[in-house]
Design an enzyme around this catalytic site. Structure first.
Site, PDB file in Angstrom:
ATOM      1  CB  CYS A   1      -0.957   0.049   1.258  1.00 52.25           C
ATOM      2  SG  CYS A   1      -2.353   1.177   1.078  1.00 52.25           S
TER       3      CYS A   1
ATOM      4  CG  HIS B   1      -3.807  -3.856   2.553  1.00 51.74           C
ATOM      5  ND1 HIS B   1      -3.131  -3.195   3.461  1.00 51.74           N
ATOM      6  CD2 HIS B   1      -4.352  -2.616   2.030  1.00 51.74           C
ATOM      7  CE1 HIS B   1      -3.012  -2.001   3.563  1.00 51.74           C
ATOM      8  NE2 HIS B   1      -3.905  -1.517   2.717  1.00 51.74           N
TER       9      HIS B   1
ATOM     10  CD  GLU C   1      -1.745  -6.572   5.036  1.00 51.27           C
ATOM     11  OE1 GLU C   1      -1.979  -5.124   5.302  1.00 51.27           O
ATOM     12  OE2 GLU C   1      -1.210  -6.703   4.061  1.00 51.27           O
TER      13      GLU C   1
END
Length: 226
Positions: A79, A201, A203
């Site tokens: 990001c 993202h 994650e």
């Protein structure tokens, strides 16, 4: 061992949770000296580019990241951590780290320069009327230019989670290894030598995102074994 850079820019806990889930050892630190001995670095972040760069300057991570990349060590940006490896961001007219030649541009500036002369462009112009900024939510990513080893085991057009208002624009389009479509082509994965950056993202992107982190933390891909 994986190092996570903590420079007070966004929610880093989600990255920690993901690495804990896949069983990848890590060190999180706000001090560059603590991360000098790790094998690979994750450079995450959310928020404003100018603020993020200010934090990097204050902590010394700007020099640390430049030296790390110059040494050929694995670096994954996420990001804002992906965007500020470029040379310049329109967000706050910010000079960034300059590791990958290119700029970061707001969606609106990209959309406005498109001239709807061709039929395809007219269709895209109509589509953009219903799009919101930030680009937030799930979007499929198409691999291109040979992809990247960090996406091994992941199907083309898998969905990933995005939250961003600005778009990576590398000078060399061959560095784009995956892209999404949001009123324009949105580079989602860019790789230059030892640096791989993700606009989405990993994650927060379920199984596909966790696979990227597994690949990055694996011996022989993300660096030496722990």
């Amino acid at each position: 061992m994986t190092g996570i850079i903590d420079y007070n820019a966004g929610n880093i806990r989600s990255v920690e949770h993901a690495l804990e889930f896949i069983g990848a050892p890590y060190i999180l630190s706000s001090k560059p000296a603590d991360l000098e001995g790790v094998d690979r670095i994750i450079f995450p972040g959310d928020g404003d580019a100018a603020y993020a760069m200010e934090q990097l300057h204050q902590t010394g991570f700007d020099t640390f990241i430049r030296d790390w990349a110059a040494a050929g060590k694995p670096l994954a940006g996420i990001c804002i951590g992906a965007q500020i490896v470029f040379g310049y961001s329109e967000e706050g007219c910010t000079d960034c780290l300059g590791l990958i030649p290119g700029t970061i541009r707001h969606f609106s500036s990209l959309w406005e320069e498109r001239q709807p002369d061709e039929e395809e462009h007219k269709e895209r112009a109509m589509l953009r009327n219903g799009l919101k900024v930030p680009h937030m939510g799930w979007n499929d990513v198409c691999f291109c230019n040979g992809g990247t080893a960090l996406c091994a085991g992941i199907a083309d057009r898998s969905d990933f989670y995005f939250v961003h208002s600005y778009v990576m624009q590398p000078e060399d389009p061959s560095l784009i290894k995956g892209y999404a479509d949001y009123g324009t082509m949105v580079p989602a994965i860019i790789e230059k030598d030892n640096i791989t950056v993700f606009q989405f993202h990993p994650e927060k992107s379920g199984k596909a995102g966790l696979q990227i982190l597994r690949n990055f933390t694996a011996a022989g891909i993300g660096g030496a074994s722990c």
